[in-house]
Design a protein around this motif. Structure first.
Motif, PDB file in Angstrom:
ATOM      1  N   LEU A 220      18.999 -58.304 -42.452  1.00  0.00           N
ATOM      2  CA  LEU A 220      18.517 -57.886 -41.133  1.00  0.00           C
ATOM      3  C   LEU A 220      17.601 -58.943 -40.522  1.00  0.00           C
ATOM      4  O   LEU A 220      17.668 -59.222 -39.321  1.00  0.00           O
ATOM      5  CB  LEU A 220      17.774 -56.548 -41.253  1.00  0.00           C
ATOM      6  CG  LEU A 220      18.620 -55.330 -41.647  1.00  0.00           C
ATOM      7  CD1 LEU A 220      17.722 -54.112 -41.882  1.00  0.00           C
ATOM      8  CD2 LEU A 220      19.657 -55.025 -40.582  1.00  0.00           C
ATOM      9  N   ILE A 221      16.758 -59.536 -41.369  1.00  0.00           N
ATOM     10  CA  ILE A 221      15.869 -60.604 -40.892  1.00  0.00           C
ATOM     11  C   ILE A 221      16.680 -61.792 -40.394  1.00  0.00           C
ATOM     12  O   ILE A 221      16.394 -62.373 -39.337  1.00  0.00           O
ATOM     13  CB  ILE A 221      14.904 -61.033 -42.012  1.00  0.00           C
ATOM     14  CG1 ILE A 221      13.870 -59.929 -42.285  1.00  0.00           C
ATOM     15  CG2 ILE A 221      14.188 -62.341 -41.658  1.00  0.00           C
ATOM     16  CD1 ILE A 221      13.015 -60.167 -43.511  1.00  0.00           C
ATOM     17  N   LEU A 222      17.724 -62.156 -41.145  1.00  0.00           N
ATOM     18  CA  LEU A 222      18.565 -63.297 -40.766  1.00  0.00           C
ATOM     19  C   LEU A 222      19.255 -63.048 -39.441  1.00  0.00           C
ATOM     20  O   LEU A 222      19.279 -63.934 -38.562  1.00  0.00           O
ATOM     21  CB  LEU A 222      19.601 -63.556 -41.864  1.00  0.00           C
ATOM     22  CG  LEU A 222      20.568 -64.724 -41.626  1.00  0.00           C
ATOM     23  CD1 LEU A 222      19.803 -66.041 -41.510  1.00  0.00           C
ATOM     24  CD2 LEU A 222      21.598 -64.800 -42.745  1.00  0.00           C
ATOM     25  N   PHE A 223      19.812 -61.851 -39.254  1.00  0.00           N
ATOM     26  CA  PHE A 223      20.475 -61.523 -37.993  1.00  0.00           C
ATOM     27  C   PHE A 223      19.493 -61.560 -36.830  1.00  0.00           C
ATOM     28  O   PHE A 223      19.826 -62.033 -35.733  1.00  0.00           O
ATOM     29  CB  PHE A 223      21.120 -60.138 -38.079  1.00  0.00           C
ATOM     30  CG  PHE A 223      22.387 -60.111 -38.881  1.00  0.00           C
ATOM     31  CD1 PHE A 223      23.197 -61.234 -38.969  1.00  0.00           C
ATOM     32  CD2 PHE A 223      22.761 -58.958 -39.552  1.00  0.00           C
ATOM     33  CE1 PHE A 223      24.379 -61.217 -39.710  1.00  0.00           C
ATOM     34  CE2 PHE A 223      23.933 -58.931 -40.303  1.00  0.00           C
ATOM     35  CZ  PHE A 223      24.745 -60.064 -40.376  1.00  0.00           C
ATOM     36  N   LEU A 226      18.795 -65.216 -35.957  1.00  0.00           N
ATOM     37  CA  LEU A 226      19.932 -65.839 -35.280  1.00  0.00           C
ATOM     38  C   LEU A 226      20.053 -65.382 -33.837  1.00  0.00           C
ATOM     39  O   LEU A 226      20.481 -66.139 -32.965  1.00  0.00           O
ATOM     40  CB  LEU A 226      21.225 -65.527 -36.043  1.00  0.00           C
ATOM     41  CG  LEU A 226      21.347 -66.164 -37.435  1.00  0.00           C
ATOM     42  CD1 LEU A 226      22.629 -65.712 -38.122  1.00  0.00           C
ATOM     43  CD2 LEU A 226      21.296 -67.684 -37.351  1.00  0.00           C
ATOM     44  N   LYS A 227      19.679 -64.125 -33.563  1.00  0.00           N
ATOM     45  CA  LYS A 227      19.727 -63.618 -32.193  1.00  0.00           C
ATOM     46  C   LYS A 227      18.703 -64.299 -31.304  1.00  0.00           C
ATOM     47  O   LYS A 227      18.950 -64.569 -30.125  1.00  0.00           O
ATOM     48  CB  LYS A 227      19.474 -62.099 -32.190  1.00  0.00           C
ATOM     49  CG  LYS A 227      20.669 -61.277 -32.652  1.00  0.00           C
ATOM     50  CD  LYS A 227      20.322 -59.788 -32.593  1.00  0.00           C
ATOM     51  CE  LYS A 227      21.480 -58.933 -33.118  1.00  0.00           C
ATOM     52  NZ  LYS A 227      21.144 -57.485 -33.109  1.00  0.00           N
ATOM     53  N   LYS A 228      17.538 -64.581 -31.862  1.00  0.00           N
ATOM     54  CA  LYS A 228      16.457 -65.176 -31.070  1.00  0.00           C
ATOM     55  C   LYS A 228      16.787 -66.598 -30.644  1.00  0.00           C
ATOM     56  O   LYS A 228      16.426 -67.034 -29.556  1.00  0.00           O
ATOM     57  CB  LYS A 228      15.152 -65.153 -31.873  1.00  0.00           C
ATOM     58  CG  LYS A 228      14.573 -63.756 -32.035  1.00  0.00           C
ATOM     59  CD  LYS A 228      13.254 -63.791 -32.806  1.00  0.00           C
ATOM     60  CE  LYS A 228      12.657 -62.394 -32.928  1.00  0.00           C
ATOM     61  NZ  LYS A 228      11.379 -62.404 -33.683  1.00  0.00           N
ATOM     62  N   LYS A 229      17.429 -67.358 -31.526  1.00  0.00           N
ATOM     63  CA  LYS A 229      17.792 -68.764 -31.243  1.00  0.00           C
ATOM     64  C   LYS A 229      16.581 -69.565 -30.774  1.00  0.00           C
ATOM     65  O   LYS A 229      16.654 -70.390 -29.863  1.00  0.00           O
ATOM     66  CB  LYS A 229      18.906 -68.833 -30.204  1.00  0.00           C
ATOM     67  CG  LYS A 229      20.203 -68.190 -30.666  1.00  0.00           C
ATOM     68  CD  LYS A 229      21.273 -68.270 -29.606  1.00  0.00           C
ATOM     69  CE  LYS A 229      22.566 -67.593 -30.079  1.00  0.00           C
ATOM     70  NZ  LYS A 229      23.626 -67.647 -29.057  1.00  0.00           N
ATOM     71  N   SER A 230      15.452 -69.303 -31.375  1.00  0.00           N
ATOM     72  CA  SER A 230      14.212 -69.985 -31.004  1.00  0.00           C
ATOM     73  C   SER A 230      13.640 -70.697 -32.223  1.00  0.00           C
ATOM     74  O   SER A 230      13.494 -70.085 -33.287  1.00  0.00           O
ATOM     75  CB  SER A 230      13.202 -68.964 -30.461  1.00  0.00           C
ATOM     76  OG  SER A 230      11.907 -69.520 -30.417  1.00  0.00           O
ATOM     77  N   ILE A 231      13.335 -71.981 -32.061  1.00  0.00           N
ATOM     78  CA  ILE A 231      12.749 -72.749 -33.158  1.00  0.00           C
ATOM     79  C   ILE A 231      11.413 -72.156 -33.566  1.00  0.00           C
ATOM     80  O   ILE A 231      11.107 -72.025 -34.758  1.00  0.00           O
ATOM     81  CB  ILE A 231      12.566 -74.231 -32.752  1.00  0.00           C
ATOM     82  CG1 ILE A 231      13.915 -74.877 -32.413  1.00  0.00           C
ATOM     83  CG2 ILE A 231      11.881 -74.997 -33.879  1.00  0.00           C
ATOM     84  CD1 ILE A 231      14.875 -74.929 -33.582  1.00  0.00           C
ATOM     85  N   LYS A 232      10.632 -71.739 -32.583  1.00  0.00           N
ATOM     86  CA  LYS A 232       9.331 -71.142 -32.871  1.00  0.00           C
ATOM     87  C   LYS A 232       9.499 -69.826 -33.620  1.00  0.00           C
ATOM     88  O   LYS A 232       8.745 -69.530 -34.553  1.00  0.00           O
ATOM     89  CB  LYS A 232       8.571 -70.917 -31.564  1.00  0.00           C
ATOM     90  CG  LYS A 232       7.133 -70.461 -31.763  1.00  0.00           C
ATOM     91  CD  LYS A 232       6.411 -70.351 -30.425  1.00  0.00           C
ATOM     92  CE  LYS A 232       4.962 -69.894 -30.646  1.00  0.00           C
ATOM     93  NZ  LYS A 232       4.228 -69.783 -29.361  1.00  0.00           N
TER      94      LYS A 232
END
Length: 309
Positions: A220-223, A226-232
């Motif tokens: 769940l954390i990984l998904f 990946l949704k955020k697509k933010s380096i920060k």
């Protein structure tokens, strides 16, 4: 008739590690230093969390209890191991063996539940950050902690109860540096197939449940990452979960291999180096892993140190 005429053994010999006599003192000193650092590190972490009100949230309550269990498991195994380096006799009674086994199973099982609970806590923090304070309340955290310790105690009680059906008459040599359940079952002169089955069912169930919880939480954390697509966002997630993920990897690697790969009576003797890793080394490393990667813990420790100087 053979069992009735047999002389039942009530004392056992721990073989410990195989080493040259000249290594006796260096090994004793090395493990003594490791043990002292482990106890000071874990108790120090507990003290920091206890003293700083800002750390009285679920994440640090779980961490404090993990530190307590690490100190407990190290104290269950290491002192007896230290005495075997210096004492002429490596004997211990059956009652001492059962007490050590009960304490060992309790702490190992409780630690598994705590690591699973910490994974759930991290998944809520990252996947639902706005609702995190409402979901992971201190009340829920305490309930999960109680369940973890109760689960550990019940698991230990089950194996202790089944030990009473066993007798020991052929060999009193335990191929280990502490009383672990598999080496003990192997030297029983009573059919221990039921005990091995209980180990497979209960230890396996706890293993599957806790590993499953951890895997689902990190999926769940990984998904979410990946949704955020933010380096920060990725950096924040790694910072939040990095210490726990490293701790889980260090703990579950040797433990899974040991208990899921060695539950049959015909299996080879346990690899003591693997047992040494998660009973001595992991409790030593955990305070460092969680403290050095956590700015709030470092700041709290610095404040407490300055007040006491």
């Amino acid at each position: 008739m053979e069992e009735e005429n047999a002389t039942f053994l009530t004392e056992f010999v721990l073989t410990g590690f195989l080493y040259q006599p000249q290594w006796k003192i260096p090994l004793f000193l090395a493990f003594l230093v490791i043990y002292l650092i482990t106890i000071m590190g874990n108790l120090g972490l507990i003290a920091v969390i206890w003293k700083d009100p800002h750390l009285h949230i679920s994440m640090y309550l779980l961490l404090g209890n993990l530190a307590f269990v690490d100190a407990w498991i190290s104290s269950t195994v290491t002192p007896k191991m230290l005495t075997t380096f210096l004492a002429k006799s490596k004997m211990l009674s059956l009652s001492e063996c059962k007490i050590q086994l009960f304490s060992f199973v309790t702490t190992v099982t409780t630690e598994r539940f705590l690591l699973a609970t910490m994974a759930y806590d991290r998944s809520v923090a990252i996947c639902r950050p706005l609702l995190y304070p409402a979901i992971m309340t201190n009340e829920l955290c305490i309930q999960l902690l109680v369940l973890s310790f109760v689960g550990g105690l019940l698991h230990a009680l089950i194996h202790e109860a089944f030990l009473f059906r066993l007798t020991f008459c052929n060999s009193n040599t335990i191929q280990h540096f502490y009383c672990d359940i598999i080496p003990l079952l192997k030297i029983s002169c009573t059919d221990s197939s039921i005990n091995f089955l209980m180990v497979f069912i209960f230890a396996g169930s706890v293993q599957v449940f806790t590993i499953g919880t951890i895997l689902i939480s990190y999926t769940l954390i990984l998904f979410t990452i990946l949704k955020k697509k933010s380096i920060k966002g990725i950096q924040k997630a790694v910072s939040t979960c990095g210490a726990h993920l490293l701790s889980v990897s260090l703990y579950y690697g040797p433990l899974a291999f040991k208990y899921l790969g060695s539950v049959s009576p015909q299996a080879d003797d346990q690899d003591m180096m693997e047992s040494l890793f998660y009973t001595v080394i992991v409790p030593l490393l955990n305070p460092m892993i969680y403290s050095l990667r956590n700015k709030q813990v470092i700041d709290a420790f610095t404040k407490m140190f300055k007040r006491n100087v």
